[in-house]
Design an enzyme around this catalytic site. Structure first.
Site, PDB file in Angstrom:
ATOM      1  N   ASN A  42      18.283  33.517 -67.384  1.00 18.52           N
ATOM      2  CA  ASN A  42      19.668  33.182 -67.675  1.00 18.52           C
ATOM      3  C   ASN A  42      19.691  31.894 -68.489  1.00 18.52           C
ATOM      4  OD1 ASN A  42      22.311  31.814 -67.145  1.00 18.52           O
ATOM      5  ND2 ASN A  42      22.706  33.767 -66.132  1.00 18.52           N
ATOM      6  N   GLU A  55      18.824  39.520 -67.578  1.00 20.99           N
ATOM      7  CA  GLU A  55      18.459  40.901 -67.910  1.00 20.99           C
ATOM      8  C   GLU A  55      18.607  41.157 -69.407  1.00 20.99           C
ATOM      9  OE1 GLU A  55      20.261  40.930 -63.724  1.00 20.99           O
ATOM     10  OE2 GLU A  55      20.632  39.919 -65.625  1.00 20.99           O
ATOM     11  N   CYS A  80      24.899  41.835 -62.582  1.00 21.34           N
ATOM     12  CA  CYS A  80      26.360  41.799 -62.657  1.00 21.34           C
ATOM     13  C   CYS A  80      26.839  43.064 -63.377  1.00 21.34           C
ATOM     14  CB  CYS A  80      26.801  40.534 -63.400  1.00 21.34           C
ATOM     15  SG  CYS A  80      26.391  40.578 -65.165  1.00 21.34           S
ATOM     16  N   CYS A  83      25.443  43.293 -67.031  1.00 18.15           N
ATOM     17  CA  CYS A  83      24.052  43.732 -67.087  1.00 18.15           C
ATOM     18  C   CYS A  83      23.892  45.163 -66.573  1.00 18.15           C
ATOM     19  CB  CYS A  83      23.168  42.758 -66.314  1.00 18.15           C
ATOM     20  SG  CYS A  83      23.150  41.106 -67.075  1.00 18.15           S
ATOM     21  N   ASP A 143      29.432  31.883 -64.508  1.00 15.85           N
ATOM     22  CA  ASP A 143      28.320  32.707 -64.974  1.00 15.85           C
ATOM     23  C   ASP A 143      28.533  34.193 -64.712  1.00 15.85           C
ATOM     24  OD1 ASP A 143      25.189  33.743 -64.162  1.00 15.85           O
ATOM     25  OD2 ASP A 143      25.624  32.899 -66.121  1.00 15.85           O
TER      26      ASP A 143
END
Length: 146
Positions: A42, A55, A80, A83, A143
């Site tokens: 990230n 990812e 998430c 992703c 995020d």
């Protein structure tokens, strides 16, 4: 497939992101034989880019393939929705999840749509992220799109 080894590579990426001052979430994409295609972490904080998820970074670093159905993506945290959409869009067949206690993401939806989910419920992954969230609560919600 050695899912534990795959997760270890993702954890190394999460630690690299943390060392850069970012959110400790890491990922790696593997081929059907378990060879690493790409790794990433990230980088939303580092780049100021809300789409710079682990990812996505691993996927971009893997380069183009004709098909992704036989690939495995390992990630320290349940993906998430962003992703999860990428995983479905490109037909990645298996997701190795470090932990889904902190954030459930889209793993139930992925499973319902034929993606194999291997949740390793890693205490190390949970501790790494939960310690970060405790120290930086203002960053976490941004995020994941909250």
């Amino acid at each position: 497939m050695d899912h534990g080894r795959m997760l270890e590579i993702a954890i190394r990426e999460a630690r690299a992101g943390l060392a850069e001052g970012g959110i400790p979430i890491g990922s790696a994409l593997f081929d059907a034989d378990g060879a690493v295609l790409g790794t990433g972490h990230n980088q939303r904080v580092q780049r100021g880019d809300p789409s710079a998820h682990a990812e996505v970074d691993a996927f971009r670093n893997a380069g183009r393939r004709r098909s992704y159905g036989d690939t495995v993506i390992a990630t320290t945290l349940a993906p998430c929705w962003y992703c999860s959409g990428m995983i479905r869009q490109f037909g990645i067949g298996t997701v190795v999840v470090g932990e889904s206690r902190t954030f459930r993401g889209g793993i139930d939806w992925l499973r319902e749509n034929g993606v194999a989910i291997v949740d390793l419920d890693s205490d190390e992954c949970a501790r790494l992220l939960q310690d970060f969230i405790a120290a930086h609560p203002e960053v976490w919600g941004e995020d994941i799109g909250e």
